[in-house]
Design an enzyme around this catalytic site. Structure first.
Site, short mmCIF file in Angstrom:
data_model
loop_
_atom_site.label_atom_id
_atom_site.label_comp_id
_atom_site.label_asym_id
_atom_site.label_seq_id
_atom_site.Cartn_x
_atom_site.Cartn_y
_atom_site.Cartn_z
N LEU A 1 0.82 -1.21 0.00
CA LEU A 1 0.00 0.00 0.00
C LEU A 1 0.86 1.26 0.00
O LEU A 1 0.50 2.26 -0.63
CB LEU A 1 -0.92 0.01 1.24
CG LEU A 1 -1.75 -1.24 1.51
CD1 LEU A 1 -2.77 -0.97 2.60
CD2 LEU A 1 -2.46 -1.73 0.27
N ASP B 1 14.33 2.31 9.80
CA ASP B 1 13.97 1.03 10.41
C ASP B 1 13.25 1.32 11.73
O ASP B 1 13.85 1.84 12.67
CB ASP B 1 15.24 0.19 10.66
CG ASP B 1 14.90 -1.17 11.26
OD1 ASP B 1 13.71 -1.41 11.56
OD2 ASP B 1 15.82 -1.97 11.44
N SER C 1 -6.38 0.09 10.82
CA SER C 1 -7.15 -0.99 10.19
C SER C 1 -8.43 -1.19 10.99
O SER C 1 -8.46 -0.95 12.20
CB SER C 1 -6.33 -2.29 10.21
OG SER C 1 -7.14 -3.37 9.82
N TYR D 1 -1.59 -8.21 16.42
CA TYR D 1 -1.68 -7.28 15.28
C TYR D 1 -2.90 -6.37 15.45
O TYR D 1 -2.80 -5.14 15.31
CB TYR D 1 -1.75 -8.05 13.96
CG TYR D 1 -2.06 -7.15 12.79
CD1 TYR D 1 -1.18 -6.14 12.42
CD2 TYR D 1 -3.26 -7.27 12.08
CE1 TYR D 1 -1.48 -5.27 11.37
CE2 TYR D 1 -3.56 -6.42 11.03
CZ TYR D 1 -2.67 -5.42 10.68
OH TYR D 1 -2.98 -4.57 9.64
N LYS E 1 -3.10 -2.16 15.98
CA LYS E 1 -3.89 -1.23 15.16
C LYS E 1 -4.87 -0.43 16.04
O LYS E 1 -5.18 0.73 15.75
CB LYS E 1 -4.61 -1.99 14.04
CG LYS E 1 -3.66 -2.57 13.01
CD LYS E 1 -3.04 -1.48 12.14
CE LYS E 1 -1.60 -1.60 11.86
NZ LYS E 1 -1.05 -0.56 10.99
N SER F 1 -1.41 -8.00 -0.67
CA SER F 1 -0.04 -7.48 -0.52
C SER F 1 0.74 -8.59 0.15
O SER F 1 0.18 -9.60 0.54
CB SER F 1 -0.01 -6.21 0.36
OG SER F 1 -0.16 -6.55 1.72
N1 LIG Z 1 -2.88 -5.45 3.37
C1 LIG Z 1 -3.95 -5.33 4.13
O1 LIG Z 1 -4.93 -6.08 3.94
C2 LIG Z 1 -4.02 -4.31 5.22
C3 LIG Z 1 -5.24 -4.12 5.88
C4 LIG Z 1 -5.33 -3.16 6.88
C5 LIG Z 1 -4.21 -2.40 7.21
N2 LIG Z 1 -3.03 -2.63 6.57
C6 LIG Z 1 -1.89 -1.80 6.98
O2 LIG Z 1 -1.30 -1.22 5.83
C7 LIG Z 1 0.08 -0.97 6.08
C8 LIG Z 1 0.88 -1.46 4.90
O3 LIG Z 1 0.66 -2.85 4.75
P1 LIG Z 1 0.83 -3.62 3.37
O4 LIG Z 1 -0.38 -4.44 3.18
O5 LIG Z 1 1.27 -2.70 2.31
O6 LIG Z 1 2.01 -4.63 3.80
P2 LIG Z 1 3.45 -4.93 3.14
O7 LIG Z 1 3.34 -5.09 1.68
O8 LIG Z 1 4.00 -6.05 3.96
O9 LIG Z 1 4.24 -3.58 3.46
C9 LIG Z 1 4.64 -3.24 4.75
C10 LIG Z 1 5.72 -2.20 4.65
O10 LIG Z 1 6.16 -1.87 5.99
C11 LIG Z 1 7.57 -2.00 6.02
N3 LIG Z 1 8.08 -2.33 7.33
C12 LIG Z 1 7.81 -3.42 8.09
N4 LIG Z 1 8.54 -3.38 9.22
C13 LIG Z 1 9.28 -2.25 9.16
C14 LIG Z 1 10.24 -1.65 10.02
N5 LIG Z 1 10.63 -2.23 11.15
N6 LIG Z 1 10.78 -0.47 9.66
C15 LIG Z 1 10.44 0.13 8.51
N7 LIG Z 1 9.56 -0.39 7.64
C16 LIG Z 1 9.00 -1.57 7.97
C17 LIG Z 1 7.88 -3.13 5.03
O11 LIG Z 1 9.24 -3.15 4.67
P3 LIG Z 1 9.91 -4.52 4.12
O12 LIG Z 1 9.43 -4.69 2.70
O13 LIG Z 1 11.37 -4.22 4.21
O14 LIG Z 1 9.46 -5.63 5.01
C18 LIG Z 1 6.96 -2.72 3.90
O15 LIG Z 1 7.52 -1.67 3.17
C19 LIG Z 1 0.41 -1.66 7.41
O16 LIG Z 1 0.46 -0.68 8.42
C20 LIG Z 1 -0.78 -2.57 7.64
O17 LIG Z 1 -1.03 -2.78 9.02
C21 LIG Z 1 -2.90 -3.55 5.58
#
Ligand SMILES: NC(=O)c1ccc[n+]([C@@H]2O[C@H](COP(=O)([O-])OP(=O)(O)OC[C@H]3O[C@@H](n4cnc5c(N)ncnc54)[C@H](OP(=O)(O)O)[C@@H]3O)[C@@H](O)[C@H]2O)c1
Length: 334
Positions: free
Chosen positions: A42, A90, A172, A209, A213, A244
């Protein structure tokens, strides 16, 4: 609201709501945005969408520079005019976050938009190098610290541009599924964060998790009164259930994803919508690209107590563990 109702409501909006990109007439010329967790998912799609609306400068805040460079190459192809920079961040390292924020404060002449989006989901207990449980560290403490440290460039920009800057936190709707007792009545006489850090509080699966949130929503609500909305509009949002790499370690979610999930780009529309539109959303929670009233525990008197406790504990942890961070102004009560 019961868990069942939360689930039905989520299924309903996933199947019926069509997330919309930013309208073409929204232009971000001259503006600078910082997006955390922007190498994939995202965050990447949100960064890409902001760049495509004429953004002058985009800071991809990522923990792996090589992945950041790959994301930059893709976005630059579509938005060659945008100055795209990959900065290391990080959220499991206090030092990295303090260095990142200091760089933003000293090197950027303006910061119009900050999208605090980085996050993780782990089904088993893991501890970050800081000693905190991984969701507590990355999703809550990391997000909280950055929200405080980036206040200065956001406010400075608002004074230059005479319009509010934006600070948006990706939460979320699973926050509403969180086991409230863990924050309302932490066990062993512990505080909220100490209890959530304790392996004894960890139920294998998604509950930590969801709790992290919930903390994002409490934090946004505690943070907003510390900002003048004429200077910085602070809000939080639910991007919905999206494809994702986020669900990679969660086979049950992966199974549901096939039937329900939006694309990462559709999820990201919620991030950019919250970060650019809705001037009346200070302190608010958005879902399906609309401001949603928060009822139930979070807004109850008991919820207010949890919110205050969380604020006090978070500030205390940061002061203790990240002495480099200058958060003096946030130590005073509102
Ligand atoms: N996907 C869903 O269905 C969903 C639903 C509700 C909310 N969300 C929220 O949306 C946000 C993005 O999620 P996403 O679905 O895009 O997941 P994603 O593809 O796994 O992306 C997560 C991002 O956060 C980074 N990250 C994780 N740990 C980190 C750290 N310690 N320091 C810096 N960066 C870090 C990851 O880096 P790396 O690539 O290096 O790991 C990646 O860039 C999250 O906050 C998640 O809770 C997602």
């Amino acid at each position: 609201m019961s868990q069942l109702w939360n689930f039905i409501s989520m299924v309903w909006y996933q199947l019926t709501f069509k997330p919309q990109p930013l309208p073409d007439d929204i232009r971000l010329e001259g503006q600078t945005a910082i997006v955390t967790g922007s190498n994939v998912g995202l965050g990447f799609e949100a960064a890409r969408e902001l760049a495509s609306h004429g953004l002058a400068r985009l800071i991809l805040a990522v923990r792996d520079p090589a992945k950041g460079e790959a994301a930059k190459t893709k976005i630059a192809r579509e938005a060659p005019e945008c100055d795209i920079q990959v900065w290391s961040l990080d959220q499991e390292s206090w030092d990295s976050m303090a260095t990142f924020a200091e760089r933003a404060r000293t090197e950027l002449d303006r910061v119009d938009i900050v999208l605090l989006n980085a996050g993780l989901k782990r089904l088993e207990y893991t501890r970050s190098p800081t000693g905190h449980e991984a969701h507590v560290q990355t999703n809550h403490l990391g997000t909280a610290l950055l929200s405080l440290l980036l206040a200065e460039p956001l406010r400075r920009t608002a004074r230059q541009t005479r319009k509010p800057s934006r600070l948006t936190i990706t939460a979320s709707s699973v926050a509403f599924w969180a086991p409230i007792n863990d924050v309302q009545k932490p066990k062993g006489g512990k505080g909220i964060l100490a209890w959530l850090d304790d392996p004894a509080s960890f139920v294998p699966g998604v509950s930590h998790y969801c709790l992290s949130k919930l903390l994002d929503i409490f934090w946004t609500r505690a943070l907003a009164p510390r900002f003048d909305p004429k200077e910085v509009i602070v809000n939080t949002l639910n991007p919905g259930w999206c494809e994702s790499s986020f669900h990679r370690a969660d086979p049950q979610s992966e199974r549901f994803s096939k039937y329900l999930a939006w694309s990462s780009a559709q999820g990201a529309y919620h991030l950019t919508d919250a970060a650019v539109r809705h001037p009346d959303s200070h302190g608010a929670y958005l879902s399906e690209q609309r401001i949603r009233p928060i009822s139930g525990f979070i807004s109850s008197a008991e919820g207010q107590k949890v919110q205050q406790k969380l604020w006090d504990e978070t500030i205390a942890v940061i002061l203790e563990e990240c002495p480099k961070a200058n958060i003096e102004e946030f130590t005073k009560s509102t």
